[in-house]
Enzyme design. Sequence first.
Site, PDB file in Angstrom:
ATOM      1  N   HIS A   1      52.754  48.517  -2.965  1.00 42.18           N
ATOM      2  CA  HIS A   1      52.110  49.310  -4.016  1.00 42.18           C
ATOM      3  C   HIS A   1      52.120  50.808  -3.724  1.00 42.18           C
ATOM      4  O   HIS A   1      51.707  51.602  -4.536  1.00 42.18           O
ATOM      5  CB  HIS A   1      50.648  48.864  -4.195  1.00 42.18           C
ATOM      6  CG  HIS A   1      49.800  49.221  -3.019  1.00 42.18           C
ATOM      7  ND1 HIS A   1      49.663  48.393  -1.948  1.00 42.18           N
ATOM      8  CD2 HIS A   1      49.081  50.324  -2.730  1.00 42.18           C
ATOM      9  CE1 HIS A   1      48.891  48.956  -1.051  1.00 42.18           C
ATOM     10  NE2 HIS A   1      48.529  50.143  -1.487  1.00 42.18           N
TER      11      HIS A   1
HETATM   12  C1  UD1 Z   1      45.266  53.758  -4.024  1.00 40.95           C
HETATM   13  C2  UD1 Z   1      45.452  54.646  -2.782  1.00 40.95           C
HETATM   14  C3  UD1 Z   1      46.293  53.903  -1.747  1.00 40.95           C
HETATM   15  C4  UD1 Z   1      45.708  52.544  -1.449  1.00 40.95           C
HETATM   16  C5  UD1 Z   1      45.576  51.765  -2.757  1.00 40.95           C
HETATM   17  C6  UD1 Z   1      44.993  50.376  -2.524  1.00 40.95           C
HETATM   18  C7  UD1 Z   1      45.501  57.041  -3.291  1.00 40.95           C
HETATM   19  C8  UD1 Z   1      46.355  58.256  -3.300  1.00 40.95           C
HETATM   20  N1  UD1 Z   1      46.147  55.874  -3.100  1.00 40.95           N
HETATM   21  O1  UD1 Z   1      46.538  53.590  -4.616  1.00 40.95           O
HETATM   22  O2  UD1 Z   1      46.334  54.649  -0.553  1.00 40.95           O
HETATM   23  O3  UD1 Z   1      46.566  51.857  -0.555  1.00 40.95           O
HETATM   24  O4  UD1 Z   1      44.719  52.509  -3.630  1.00 40.95           O
HETATM   25  O5  UD1 Z   1      45.048  49.618  -3.659  1.00 40.95           O
HETATM   26  O6  UD1 Z   1      44.315  57.137  -3.445  1.00 40.95           O
HETATM   27  N2  UD1 Z   1      45.200  50.640 -11.841  1.00 40.95           N
HETATM   28  C9  UD1 Z   1      44.747  49.561 -12.555  1.00 40.95           C
HETATM   29  N3  UD1 Z   1      43.509  49.094 -12.286  1.00 40.95           N
HETATM   30  C10 UD1 Z   1      42.695  49.644 -11.361  1.00 40.95           C
HETATM   31  C11 UD1 Z   1      43.161  50.769 -10.652  1.00 40.95           C
HETATM   32  C12 UD1 Z   1      44.403  51.253 -10.899  1.00 40.95           C
HETATM   33  O7  UD1 Z   1      45.447  49.027 -13.404  1.00 40.95           O
HETATM   34  O8  UD1 Z   1      41.586  49.139 -11.164  1.00 40.95           O
HETATM   35  C13 UD1 Z   1      46.550  51.136 -12.096  1.00 40.95           C
HETATM   36  C14 UD1 Z   1      46.578  52.303 -13.023  1.00 40.95           C
HETATM   37  O9  UD1 Z   1      47.664  52.161 -13.883  1.00 40.95           O
HETATM   38  C15 UD1 Z   1      46.814  53.481 -12.113  1.00 40.95           C
HETATM   39  C16 UD1 Z   1      47.619  52.846 -10.977  1.00 40.95           C
HETATM   40  O10 UD1 Z   1      47.161  51.506 -10.879  1.00 40.95           O
HETATM   41  O11 UD1 Z   1      47.457  54.527 -12.731  1.00 40.95           O
HETATM   42  C17 UD1 Z   1      47.450  53.529  -9.652  1.00 40.95           C
HETATM   43  O12 UD1 Z   1      46.089  53.566  -9.253  1.00 40.95           O
HETATM   44  P1  UD1 Z   1      45.549  54.701  -8.262  1.00 40.95           P
HETATM   45  O13 UD1 Z   1      44.124  54.523  -8.053  1.00 40.95           O
HETATM   46  O14 UD1 Z   1      45.990  56.031  -8.716  1.00 40.95           O
HETATM   47  O15 UD1 Z   1      46.320  54.460  -6.890  1.00 40.95           O
HETATM   48  P2  UD1 Z   1      46.702  53.122  -6.137  1.00 40.95           P
HETATM   49  O16 UD1 Z   1      48.135  52.895  -6.369  1.00 40.95           O
HETATM   50  O17 UD1 Z   1      45.781  52.007  -6.432  1.00 40.95           O
END
Ligand code: UD1
Length: 367
Positions: A202
Amino acid sequence: MKIASVVGARPNFVKLAPIHKAIKSFSDHTIIHTGQHYDYTLSKIFFKEFNLPPPDVELEVGSGDPGFQTGEMIKRLEKFFLKSNFEIVLVYGDTNSTFAGAFAASKSGFKVGHIEAGLRSFDRSMPEELNRILTDHASDHLFAPTKTAVQNLQKENVYGEVFYTGDLSVEIIKNAISLASKSSVLDDLILKSKSYMLFTMHRAENTDHKKNMRSVIQAFEVLSQKQIETKIIFPIHPRTVGKLKMMGLYKRLKDCVNVIVIEPLGYIDFIKLMSNAQKVITDSGGIQKESYLLKVPCVTIRNNTEWVETLNDGWNILTGTDTNRIVEAIVDRTFEQNYRPTIKPIFGSGKTSKIIKDALLSIVHNQ
Ligand code: UD1
């Protein structure tokens, strides 16, 4: 004693659990959830499984580009901090919530404690690396999980006081293993112990680049062509689903007969699945150390790692996203069959939450 913790994403909640347990008896502990993760399987389930109280403050920031997401967190945190009073604000790991928490707290005049300080992959293109560096330099108290992390902080001449604490994962895993005996995930997925591999991907450095995603999927296609039938269980992060669909690669992944794509799992089911896997294939930081502690060989599809100690003795190997290197690492069984060195106490003695608790007591006492 008034302590606040800022958390927002899955790996933050995992680390919060033992700290909350260690400090709740002597502190008024306010849990602030930024809302970075909001899906049940990425957020609430962790509070439930770890028996954490619901957050005291929910900022509901949600998803967005990094600048927008971090900026919103800082704005909302500052608004809350302006009407609060804490002796110390704790932040955990390297997520956007970690950096936002450290920045907003320090700008609001609070002392900041960073749990899991000093880790470096020395790859500044990773969003997490920038979060680590910025958080460490905004912190007053740095709780470093490994000796390497302590050295990294000393080399950077950080402002705050550095404590060597060991890593929380030792106690987290111990607790999760005892809870995992109740998990039915192997039966639910019709899996036998050591008959499958566990895969997660991820990290933005992989998911944001079509070349990397394609190369990993190609590795699974090659395994199918070689008629290697070991199942690869893939609890998929929403970020990865979204990116694969956008890049037109999702169907190719689903067409890999070996790969079983499932929803993200709670921590207890995940640990059960990991501890019974033949091998783990991942780009996560936390999973590299957890697989080490569980004595499950790990293939890390990154070019570097901040958990460098796991590379010694072969328990963890770095393949990047190169198709051939991933395939070779997956099919190579010599490590498991012929040579399994004992694991070393590279993450400390399993008393990290107590060490941090004692440090917090002395910090606040001396303030
Ligand atoms: C974040 C952390 C990463 C960690 C990961 C664990 C940062 C920079 N990255 O990455 O280090 O390993 O969490 O999971 O903080 N989304 C959903 N549902 C949710 C949350 C997110 O669908 O509950 C989707 C959204 O489309 C979003 C994407 O996932 O745009 C990315 O989420 P984001 O919180 O930006 O970063 P992670 O990839 O989860």
